[in-house]
Enzyme design. Structure first.
Site, PDB file in Angstrom:
ATOM      1  N   LYS A   1     -32.396  36.951  -1.657  1.00 52.32           N
ATOM      2  CA  LYS A   1     -33.098  37.569  -0.529  1.00 52.32           C
ATOM      3  C   LYS A   1     -34.443  36.877  -0.350  1.00 52.32           C
ATOM      4  O   LYS A   1     -35.300  36.920  -1.235  1.00 52.32           O
ATOM      5  CB  LYS A   1     -33.292  39.058  -0.785  1.00 52.32           C
ATOM      6  CG  LYS A   1     -34.092  39.753   0.308  1.00 52.32           C
ATOM      7  CD  LYS A   1     -34.151  41.246   0.125  1.00 52.32           C
ATOM      8  CE  LYS A   1     -35.034  41.876   1.190  1.00 52.32           C
ATOM      9  NZ  LYS A   1     -35.104  43.321   1.069  1.00 52.32           N
TER      10      LYS A   1
ATOM     11  N   LYS B   1     -29.321  36.713   2.139  1.00 50.90           N
ATOM     12  CA  LYS B   1     -29.982  37.363   3.270  1.00 50.90           C
ATOM     13  C   LYS B   1     -31.303  36.685   3.571  1.00 50.90           C
ATOM     14  O   LYS B   1     -32.033  36.413   2.617  1.00 50.90           O
ATOM     15  CB  LYS B   1     -30.188  38.830   2.884  1.00 50.90           C
ATOM     16  CG  LYS B   1     -30.991  39.642   3.840  1.00 50.90           C
ATOM     17  CD  LYS B   1     -31.276  40.977   3.250  1.00 50.90           C
ATOM     18  CE  LYS B   1     -32.250  41.673   4.160  1.00 50.90           C
ATOM     19  NZ  LYS B   1     -32.958  42.719   3.530  1.00 50.90           N
TER      20      LYS B   1
HETATM   21  C1  PBG Z   1     -35.588  46.931   2.071  1.00 54.85           C
HETATM   22  C2  PBG Z   1     -34.798  46.114   3.017  1.00 54.85           C
HETATM   23  C3  PBG Z   1     -35.230  45.309   4.069  1.00 54.85           C
HETATM   24  C4  PBG Z   1     -34.089  44.875   4.721  1.00 54.85           C
HETATM   25  C5  PBG Z   1     -33.008  45.373   4.033  1.00 54.85           C
HETATM   26  N1  PBG Z   1     -33.468  46.132   2.983  1.00 54.85           N
HETATM   27  C6  PBG Z   1     -36.596  45.000   4.542  1.00 54.85           C
HETATM   28  C7  PBG Z   1     -37.487  44.148   3.736  1.00 54.85           C
HETATM   29  O1  PBG Z   1     -37.148  43.652   2.668  1.00 54.85           O
HETATM   30  O2  PBG Z   1     -38.626  44.008   4.182  1.00 54.85           O
HETATM   31  C8  PBG Z   1     -34.064  44.028   5.955  1.00 54.85           C
HETATM   32  C9  PBG Z   1     -32.878  44.230   6.823  1.00 54.85           C
HETATM   33  C10 PBG Z   1     -33.036  43.718   8.205  1.00 54.85           C
HETATM   34  O3  PBG Z   1     -34.042  43.082   8.577  1.00 54.85           O
HETATM   35  O4  PBG Z   1     -32.110  43.955   8.986  1.00 54.85           O
HETATM   36  N2  PBG Z   1     -36.311  46.216   1.142  1.00 54.85           N
END
Ligand code: PBG
Length: 327
Positions: free
Chosen positions: A194, A247
């Site tokens: 991520k 992601k």
């Molecule tokens: C929570 C989380 C996020 C997303 C998924 N889980 C936001 C982040 O990390 O700031 C992003 C999902 C999206 O942008 O569709 N940590």
């Protein structure tokens, strides 16, 4: 011309193109991410994500039915609590928003596969994904709260948990906590790869979870790194991850392939909020053909090696798969 190889020979008709197609998709690979909020009668459109809503629990069944009718069999829940605090109490409360949403899902649509996002950022007053110590996110105490959160989701009936916080050791912590609480059969889909990405902008508006200071670069991955992606995926598998996720999707498809080649567990890719927002905005202006672009994005994700696809466009992708446009 005496050409022995003519690539166009296999492109001559739709039937033939489908016969030789290298990538095939199935709607059972789709996961729809959605937001639940406190209150009643709420179906509130998210301004930067037209067509996506925050749902209160009494209206949630409408959406569950829509998903099932569209042939989308799985969803991922994100909760927006009424109140936030320093220690993210709402994340692991037995009657927290996600815990109650899971119960609604399991009562109303027991066949829908219900996954929960496990993170603290929607529940902390400061918007970071863990507990603070000064200005820093304190890793190990955060893992404890994340593990508690995951167990509370499983206790509510979640079929799978998906930690997205990026703390070190969270997969191990969550696995051990789930096992100790008699949830050894609940799988973990880890957001392993991520990145600290600008593509999450609209999500943070949707979940009201933008960090109050600083950013997430001290725990999410640096966008320049490739080898680290493989390291992270392998590490999470060693810690007990059943599925690993990459992601965002669109700008990181090289990593989907890289991770696919390096691991022997299913790989998921998440087309995040910013990807959705860009497509919607351009489509609304009439600058692109939305269906065509969504189909192309989905096919690219599967072609890159994803077995599982999380997308706000899940219903449209399911339709495109049924029509043979995708897969
Ligand atoms: C929570 C989380 C996020 C997303 C998924 N889980 C936001 C982040 O990390 O700031 C992003 C999902 C999206 O942008 O569709 N940590």
């Amino acid at each position: 011309m005496e050409l022995l190889q003519r690539s166009r020979r296999l492109r001559g008709s739709e039937g033939l193109r489908r016969m030789v197609r290298e990538t095939r998709a199935d709607a059972s690979s789709l996961i729809y991410p959605m937001f639940v909020v406190e209150g009643t009668g709420v179906k509130e459109e998210i301004p930067s994500m037209p067509g996506q809503f925050r749902w209160s629990l009494d209206r949630l069944p409408e959406k569950l039915e829509e998903l099932q009718n569209a042939g989308v069999g799985s969803l991922m829940l994100f909760g927006i609590p009424a109140e936030k605090d320093e220690v993210a109490s709402g994340a692991y409360a037995e009657d927290g928003i996600v815990q109650r949403a899971v119960r609604v899902c399991k009562e109303q649509a027991p066949d829908l596969y219900c996954i929960t996002d496990v993170c603290l950022c929607e529940y902390t007053s400061h918007g970071h994904c863990g507990m603070l110590k000064g200005q820093e996110v304190d890793n190990d105490p955060s893992v404890e709260l994340l593990s508690r959160t995951a167990v509370s989701h499983a206790a509510a009936g979640a079929d799978m948990v998906a930690p997205s916080d990026m703390m070190d050791g969270r997969v191990l912590g969550i696995r051990q906590a789930l096992d100790a609480a008699d949830f050894a059969t609940v799988p973990i889909m880890a957001y392993s790869v991520k990145y600290a990405s600008g593509f999450y902008g609209p999500f943070r508006e949707a979940a009201d979870s933008a960090p109050a200071f600083g950013d997430r670069r001290a725990y999410q991955m640096d966008v320049h790194n490739r080898r680290e992606a493989v390291k992270k995926a392998l590490q999470d598998i060693e810690q007990g991850a059943d599925i690993v996720m990459v992601k965002p999707a669109m700008s990181f498809l090289d990593l989907v392939r890289e991770v696919h080649d390096a691991v022997n567990v299913p790989v998921a890719a998440y087309s995040v909020s910013g990807e959705y927002a860009m497509v919607k905005a351009a489509a609304e202006k009439g600058w692109i053909d939305e269906e065509r672009i969504v189909g192309e994005m989905a096919s690219s994700v599967y072609r890159a090696g994803a077995h599982i696809y999380l997308t706000y466009y899940a219903e449209l992708v399911a339709k495109l798969i049924a029509e043979g446009v995708v897969g």
